[in-house]
Design an enzyme around this catalytic site. Sequence first.
Site, PDB file in Angstrom:
ATOM      1  N   HIS A 157       0.814  -1.228   0.000  1.00 35.75           N
ATOM      2  CA  HIS A 157       0.000   0.000   0.000  1.00 35.75           C
ATOM      3  C   HIS A 157       0.840   1.267   0.000  1.00 35.75           C
ATOM      4  CE1 HIS A 157      -4.066  -1.808   0.866  1.00 35.75           C
ATOM      5  NE2 HIS A 157      -3.254  -2.835   1.043  1.00 35.75           N
ATOM      6  N   ASP A 365       3.458   9.532  -1.047  1.00 32.80           N
ATOM      7  CA  ASP A 365       2.316   8.769  -0.548  1.00 32.80           C
ATOM      8  C   ASP A 365       2.035   7.617  -1.503  1.00 32.80           C
ATOM      9  OD1 ASP A 365       0.097   8.047   1.001  1.00 32.80           O
ATOM     10  OD2 ASP A 365      -0.500  10.129   1.282  1.00 32.80           O
TER      11      ASP A 365
END
Length: 460
Positions: A157, A365
């Site tokens: 992720h 991110d």
Amino acid sequence: MSRLVVVSNRVADPRKAAAGGLAVALGDALNKTGGLWFGWSGKTIEGGASGEGELQMDTAGNVTLATVDLSVQDHAGYYLGYSNGVLWPVFHYRLDLARFDAGFITAYRRVNQLFAKRLLPLLKPDDILWIHDYHLIPLGAELRAMGCTNRIGFFLHIPFPPPLIVAAIPQHEWLIRSLFAYDLVGLQSEADLRHFSSYVQVEAGALDLGSNRFRAFNRTVKAGAFPIGIDVDEFAALTHAKEGRDMHERMKEEYSRRKLLLGVERLDYSKGLPQRIRAFRALLRKYPENLKSATLIQIASPSREDMGAYTDLLKELESLCGATNGDFGELDWMPIRYMHRNVARKRLPGLYRAARVALVTPLRDGMNLVAKEFIAAQDPADPGVLVLSRFAGAAEQLEHALLVNPYDIDGMAETIQQALQMPLEERQARHQHLLASIRRYDVHWWRKTFLDTLSTISRD
Ligand code: ADP
Ligand code: G6P
């Protein structure tokens, strides 16, 4: 049909809210298929006490939850130590924050072994396993060592950085070798996939078999970019439900004379919070028409508070917000409303919808679901503007946002001003493109594409 077994460090009741992209997305995915969700209970117990590592079973709708407690020592070494003190900073390009020499690896391996030992007896031969995130990179290899022959997929992720950054981790060879225990490795973006592909070839000598299949250590692994999405319809429904509407109306009334800017995230150094506050200060200095008329609401939920890097950030942010309010505030206007807490998931959409501008400006991110939630919550007739860091994984898909470099404080201030001034037609046109993209690549697309690929891969 095969049963889906999801494994992640963080497990949450899929019917309830949780801060953090992983738990939110997996809850959405499992709600659709049912199955088993295995991971850490979120509880720690004193080492040696009875119950350490014991399995607890629960049900939540059509999902069975199986969790284990961790000892205080294992939690410190595996979660705070290796996962969040080594892998998180390195994979977010922050070598300066990584604690390489603290010996956390032992607890990391031990907990992965413990998870494998507890999970194995729960498995049926045709279960499909989907293991998630950096806490559990070696879990597939541990399961294989115990004889597990199921199809196993892994999804990261967070970003996969360039090979020379990964190579700074003392155990990098072992870590990447363990990724070859999986049949499929999923990454968030094409950039991550390029980094992975070049790492396995350059550092692990893997053979490129084409179509992102790589052979090394006597195994073949397929890799792919599967950008994670949100459940757009569910989020839109939340926007129009009572709590979402109430929140929206309250905010509209409270800020009727002001333009609202909004930031929502976990308080994490990957999110670029100090840079954002500095850019907002620069905006107020350069464009004084925003004095008394623009308010930044910054919500930062508490995260990993036992770690120094996080407490340092908390202090820095408090001091920056305090200084900005002190320097620019008036008796009847404060430039920043900073809150160090969670907002109930049902109320979030109302807050997003009331904002004229969302600031989603991470330094790095994996994806950033907040950006997608903001788009889903907008009124298409009068939508807000998304200011998005080019270093968020989401930037590859959301090119109709206003993309910024969060290290460039003045540039970011200029872009925020552009967002505040953007005419209605341009806001509508950009929003239409953004909405189409998050609809096409939603959480259902993500789950289905990953699992279809995993279940049809040819195995050797
Ligand atoms: P990360 O996974 O790094 O936390 P994402 O943006 O991908 O970042 O996902 C964050 C998820 O957590 C989103 O679903 C968001 O709505 C939720 N969230 C983040 N901060 C808060 C907060 N302060 N209050 C409530 N929910 C939050
Ligand atoms: C990111 C990570 C997840 C993690 C979440 C919240 O999304 O990729 O694995 O669950 O942050 O962090 P926490 O440490 O509270 O689980």
